[in-house]
Design a protein around this motif. Structure first.
Motif, short mmCIF file in Angstrom:
data_model
loop_
_atom_site.label_atom_id
_atom_site.label_comp_id
_atom_site.label_asym_id
_atom_site.label_seq_id
_atom_site.Cartn_x
_atom_site.Cartn_y
_atom_site.Cartn_z
N ASP A 3 41.75 26.62 38.48
CA ASP A 3 42.08 28.04 38.42
C ASP A 3 40.83 28.85 38.73
O ASP A 3 39.82 28.31 39.13
CB ASP A 3 42.67 28.40 37.06
CG ASP A 3 41.74 28.09 35.91
OD1 ASP A 3 40.54 27.86 36.16
OD2 ASP A 3 42.19 28.09 34.77
N GLN A 42 46.85 32.48 46.33
CA GLN A 42 46.77 33.53 45.30
C GLN A 42 47.08 34.89 45.90
O GLN A 42 47.76 35.72 45.29
CB GLN A 42 45.39 33.55 44.63
CG GLN A 42 44.99 32.26 43.95
CD GLN A 42 46.08 31.69 43.07
OE1 GLN A 42 46.53 32.34 42.14
NE2 GLN A 42 46.50 30.48 43.37
N LEU A 49 50.68 37.77 39.79
CA LEU A 49 49.51 37.54 38.95
C LEU A 49 49.43 38.65 37.91
O LEU A 49 49.71 39.81 38.21
CB LEU A 49 48.23 37.52 39.78
CG LEU A 49 48.13 36.41 40.84
CD1 LEU A 49 46.86 36.61 41.65
CD2 LEU A 49 48.16 35.04 40.21
N GLN A 53 44.34 37.93 35.40
CA GLN A 53 44.06 37.04 36.52
C GLN A 53 43.48 37.82 37.70
O GLN A 53 42.51 37.38 38.33
CB GLN A 53 45.33 36.32 36.96
CG GLN A 53 45.83 35.32 35.94
CD GLN A 53 47.22 34.81 36.25
OE1 GLN A 53 48.11 35.58 36.62
NE2 GLN A 53 47.40 33.51 36.11
#
Length: 69
Positions: A3, A42, A49, A53
């Motif tokens: 992550d 992403q 998100l 994040q």
């Protein structure tokens, strides 16, 4: 899958703009991380998100994440 906490901001010798899908980072334990693919994923999912994040990505220098917060 790693992550955002496994990423580090670029150093002086690295380009902050080198974020194409082909970007691969080699980690200290000898493995490689396809960071470019991860960042592209992403970005495509940025609407899903959460604020935390997005903030973490923005702190790492991801420009599109800062504008989404």
């Amino acid at each position: 899958m790693p992550d955002a906490t496994s990423l580090t901001p670029p150093t002086d010798t690295e380009s902050a703009h080198r974020t194409g899908r082909s970007l691969v980072e080699y980690l200290p334990e000898g493995t490689e991380h396809r960071t470019g693919v991860w960042l592209a994923d992403q970005r495509q999912r940025r609407d899903r998100l959460d604020v935390e994040q997005l903030r973490a990505l923005a702190e790492l220098g991801v420009e599109w994440a800062g504008s989404a917060v």
